[in-house]
Scaffold this motif. Structure first.
Motif, PDB file in Angstrom:
ATOM      1  N   LEU A  86      61.802  81.723 -66.402  1.00  0.00           N
ATOM      2  CA  LEU A  86      62.118  83.024 -66.991  1.00  0.00           C
ATOM      3  C   LEU A  86      61.354  84.140 -66.294  1.00  0.00           C
ATOM      4  O   LEU A  86      61.917  85.205 -66.003  1.00  0.00           O
ATOM      5  N   THR A  87      60.079  83.911 -66.003  1.00  0.00           N
ATOM      6  CA  THR A  87      59.275  84.981 -65.413  1.00  0.00           C
ATOM      7  C   THR A  87      59.594  85.190 -63.933  1.00  0.00           C
ATOM      8  O   THR A  87      59.463  86.310 -63.427  1.00  0.00           O
ATOM      9  N   LEU A  88      60.047  84.150 -63.259  1.00  0.00           N
ATOM     10  CA  LEU A  88      60.518  84.359 -61.893  1.00  0.00           C
ATOM     11  C   LEU A  88      61.760  85.235 -61.894  1.00  0.00           C
ATOM     12  O   LEU A  88      61.934  86.104 -61.026  1.00  0.00           O
ATOM     13  N   ALA A  89      62.616  85.045 -62.901  1.00  0.00           N
ATOM     14  CA  ALA A  89      63.785  85.916 -63.048  1.00  0.00           C
ATOM     15  C   ALA A  89      63.363  87.350 -63.367  1.00  0.00           C
ATOM     16  O   ALA A  89      64.002  88.311 -62.919  1.00  0.00           O
ATOM     17  N   ALA A  90      62.284  87.505 -64.138  1.00  0.00           N
ATOM     18  CA  ALA A  90      61.775  88.851 -64.433  1.00  0.00           C
ATOM     19  C   ALA A  90      61.277  89.525 -63.166  1.00  0.00           C
ATOM     20  O   ALA A  90      61.524  90.718 -62.941  1.00  0.00           O
ATOM     21  N   ALA A  91      60.565  88.772 -62.324  1.00  0.00           N
ATOM     22  CA  ALA A  91      60.106  89.325 -61.041  1.00  0.00           C
ATOM     23  C   ALA A  91      61.296  89.727 -60.188  1.00  0.00           C
ATOM     24  O   ALA A  91      61.282  90.776 -59.519  1.00  0.00           O
ATOM     25  N   PHE A  92      62.339  88.914 -60.208  1.00  0.00           N
ATOM     26  CA  PHE A  92      63.564  89.219 -59.475  1.00  0.00           C
ATOM     27  C   PHE A  92      64.193  90.510 -59.987  1.00  0.00           C
ATOM     28  O   PHE A  92      64.581  91.395 -59.209  1.00  0.00           O
ATOM     29  N   ALA A  93      64.270  90.657 -61.316  1.00  0.00           N
ATOM     30  CA  ALA A  93      64.901  91.841 -61.901  1.00  0.00           C
ATOM     31  C   ALA A  93      64.117  93.108 -61.565  1.00  0.00           C
ATOM     32  O   ALA A  93      64.712  94.145 -61.258  1.00  0.00           O
ATOM     33  N   VAL A  94      62.780  93.034 -61.631  1.00  0.00           N
ATOM     34  CA  VAL A  94      61.968  94.202 -61.282  1.00  0.00           C
ATOM     35  C   VAL A  94      62.167  94.552 -59.803  1.00  0.00           C
ATOM     36  O   VAL A  94      62.251  95.729 -59.440  1.00  0.00           O
ATOM     37  N   THR A  95      62.252  93.541 -58.940  1.00  0.00           N
ATOM     38  CA  THR A  95      62.494  93.778 -57.516  1.00  0.00           C
ATOM     39  C   THR A  95      63.820  94.500 -57.305  1.00  0.00           C
ATOM     40  O   THR A  95      63.905  95.458 -56.530  1.00  0.00           O
ATOM     41  N   VAL A  96      64.853  94.051 -58.015  1.00  0.00           N
ATOM     42  CA  VAL A  96      66.166  94.701 -57.920  1.00  0.00           C
ATOM     43  C   VAL A  96      66.073  96.149 -58.397  1.00  0.00           C
ATOM     44  O   VAL A  96      66.616  97.062 -57.756  1.00  0.00           O
ATOM     45  N   ASN A  97      65.381  96.365 -59.513  1.00  0.00           N
ATOM     46  CA  ASN A  97      65.232  97.723 -60.045  1.00  0.00           C
ATOM     47  C   ASN A  97      64.579  98.657 -59.031  1.00  0.00           C
ATOM     48  O   ASN A  97      65.033  99.780 -58.798  1.00  0.00           O
ATOM     49  N   VAL A  98      63.490  98.173 -58.416  1.00  0.00           N
ATOM     50  CA  VAL A  98      62.730  99.005 -57.479  1.00  0.00           C
ATOM     51  C   VAL A  98      63.537  99.270 -56.216  1.00  0.00           C
ATOM     52  O   VAL A  98      63.597 100.402 -55.713  1.00  0.00           O
ATOM     53  N   GLN A  99      64.177  98.244 -55.683  1.00  0.00           N
ATOM     54  CA  GLN A  99      64.859  98.384 -54.401  1.00  0.00           C
ATOM     55  C   GLN A  99      66.187  99.130 -54.501  1.00  0.00           C
ATOM     56  O   GLN A  99      66.615  99.758 -53.537  1.00  0.00           O
ATOM     57  N   THR A 100      66.836  99.068 -55.662  1.00  0.00           N
ATOM     58  CA  THR A 100      68.115  99.756 -55.820  1.00  0.00           C
ATOM     59  C   THR A 100      67.994 101.061 -56.592  1.00  0.00           C
ATOM     60  O   THR A 100      68.878 101.910 -56.509  1.00  0.00           O
ATOM     61  N   GLY A 101      66.932 101.202 -57.367  1.00  0.00           N
ATOM     62  CA  GLY A 101      66.793 102.369 -58.222  1.00  0.00           C
ATOM     63  C   GLY A 101      67.755 102.362 -59.392  1.00  0.00           C
ATOM     64  O   GLY A 101      67.949 103.382 -60.052  1.00  0.00           O
ATOM     65  N   GLN A 102      68.342 101.178 -59.682  1.00  0.00           N
ATOM     66  CA  GLN A 102      69.331 101.046 -60.754  1.00  0.00           C
ATOM     67  C   GLN A 102      68.857 100.005 -61.770  1.00  0.00           C
ATOM     68  O   GLN A 102      69.056  98.804 -61.575  1.00  0.00           O
ATOM     69  N   PRO A 103      68.206 100.429 -62.862  1.00  0.00           N
ATOM     70  CA  PRO A 103      67.715  99.472 -63.862  1.00  0.00           C
ATOM     71  C   PRO A 103      68.812  98.579 -64.431  1.00  0.00           C
ATOM     72  O   PRO A 103      68.550  97.418 -64.767  1.00  0.00           O
ATOM     73  N   LEU A 104      70.030  99.095 -64.526  1.00  0.00           N
ATOM     74  CA  LEU A 104      71.115  98.277 -65.064  1.00  0.00           C
ATOM     75  C   LEU A 104      71.394  97.076 -64.172  1.00  0.00           C
ATOM     76  O   LEU A 104      71.749  96.001 -64.664  1.00  0.00           O
ATOM     77  N   VAL A 138      70.119  85.269 -65.485  1.00  0.00           N
ATOM     78  CA  VAL A 138      70.288  84.021 -64.734  1.00  0.00           C
ATOM     79  C   VAL A 138      69.151  83.050 -65.024  1.00  0.00           C
ATOM     80  O   VAL A 138      69.360  81.841 -65.156  1.00  0.00           O
ATOM     81  N   GLY A 139      67.926  83.560 -65.151  1.00  0.00           N
ATOM     82  CA  GLY A 139      66.789  82.693 -65.438  1.00  0.00           C
ATOM     83  C   GLY A 139      66.887  82.070 -66.813  1.00  0.00           C
ATOM     84  O   GLY A 139      66.633  80.866 -66.997  1.00  0.00           O
ATOM     85  N   PHE A 140      67.252  82.874 -67.806  1.00  0.00           N
ATOM     86  CA  PHE A 140      67.376  82.376 -69.175  1.00  0.00           C
ATOM     87  C   PHE A 140      68.450  81.293 -69.252  1.00  0.00           C
ATOM     88  O   PHE A 140      68.243  80.243 -69.875  1.00  0.00           O
ATOM     89  N   CYS A 141      69.587  81.538 -68.630  1.00  0.00           N
ATOM     90  CA  CYS A 141      70.675  80.559 -68.667  1.00  0.00           C
ATOM     91  C   CYS A 141      70.259  79.248 -68.013  1.00  0.00           C
ATOM     92  O   CYS A 141      70.525  78.157 -68.548  1.00  0.00           O
TER      93      CYS A 141
END
Length: 277
Positions: A39-57, A65-68
């Motif tokens: 789960l927390t690796l997925a959280a790190a992934f999501a934060v990376t996406v947020n920072v690199q794209t500037g799109q929190p959604l 994906v991590g939870f599933c």
């Protein structure tokens, strides 16, 4: 995507809670450790996406994906067992005791924290080239998340604590809905669709998840966040766990049990307790 009716999946919820009470210490810790890590690796992934794209959604859409994965592999999060395990006690399953419920919660907490902390260390290494340089943009963002969601709450005093608690309640209302949604279908695709939506909602809305925070805050401390361990415990982790417990158990576990459990329905109809068989 065969649909399982509520009376059937509520029985599955109770059965799952009972099985977790009697699970060995070894299996409980392994499953909790892996759940916390994934789960927390997925959280790190999501934060990376947020920072690199500037799109929190974008990060919120991809985070589930991590939870599933962790639930399809049979691993356990504290937020899930806080909702399922008490139902076996309430349903008077033979051998299920309050001590057994607390034992399960304690072991899952330890396992989740171990997995989350492992990922926090590994990701901090990647964000700093083995702590040889300042954190990259993602690492800096994680540090600021830790500040805003600890001392940021503390600045508002009692109102901040109330807000933190309510965000914990709302979070596990959605997360536990995701846990239950996986029981509503007998196909992998149906389970994933059911889990994806409430998990995406909680992440995008910025609700407080005790296991995700087990990664964000230790990681934030390692990456230069300006807050202390006590800030993390008092102004995030402890109130979040309490909020998660109330949200998952009251709005998901007990609500479904009260209206869809055969035993609960019999009790309500007769006005008296129906003993377990």
């Amino acid at each position: 995507m065969a649909y399982v009716v509520p009376t059937e999946f509520v029985t599955k919820m109770i059965d799952a809670g009972e099985a977790k009470v009697f699970m060995s210490t070894r299996d409980t810790l392994i499953r909790a450790y892996m759940a916390g890590a994934i789960l927390t690796l997925a959280a790190a992934f999501a934060v990376t996406v947020n920072v690199q794209t500037g799109q929190p959604l974008a990060g919120a859409i991809l985070f589930p994906v991590g939870f599933c994965l962790l639930y399809l592999m049979g691993f356990d999060l504290l937020t899930g067992v806080m909702t399922l395990v008490p139902l076996a006690l309430i349903d008077k399953r033979p051998g299920v005791t309050l001590a057994g419920v607390f034992r399960n919660w304690g072991l899952v907490f330890l396992g989740n924290f171990g997995g989350a902390f492992t990922v926090a260390v590994l990701m901090a290494i990647t964000f700093t080239f083995g702590f040889s340089q300042e954190p990259n943009a993602v690492g800096q963002a994680i540090g600021h998340i830790g500040e805003g969601r600890t001392v940021g709450y503390a600045e508002h005093g009692a109102a901040g604590m109330l807000t933190l608690f309510v965000r914990g309640v709302l979070c596990n209302w959605m997360v536990s809905t995701g846990v239950v949604a996986a029981m509503m279908s007998t196909s992998v695709s149906g389970k994933v669709i059911g889990m994806w939506m409430p998990i995406m909602l909680f992440f995008y809305m910025g609700f407080e998840h005790s296991i995700v925070n087990m990664y964000l805050f230790p990681s934030g401390l390692m990456l230069g966040g300006q807050f202390s361990i006590m800030d993390y415990l008092i102004w995030n982790e402890i109130p979040t766990i309490l909020g998660n417990l109330v949200g998952g158990l009251a709005f998901v576990g007990l609500a479904l049990y009260a209206t869809h459990s055969t035993r609960a329905t019999q009790r309500a109809a007769s006005g008296k307790f129906v003993p377990a068989e």
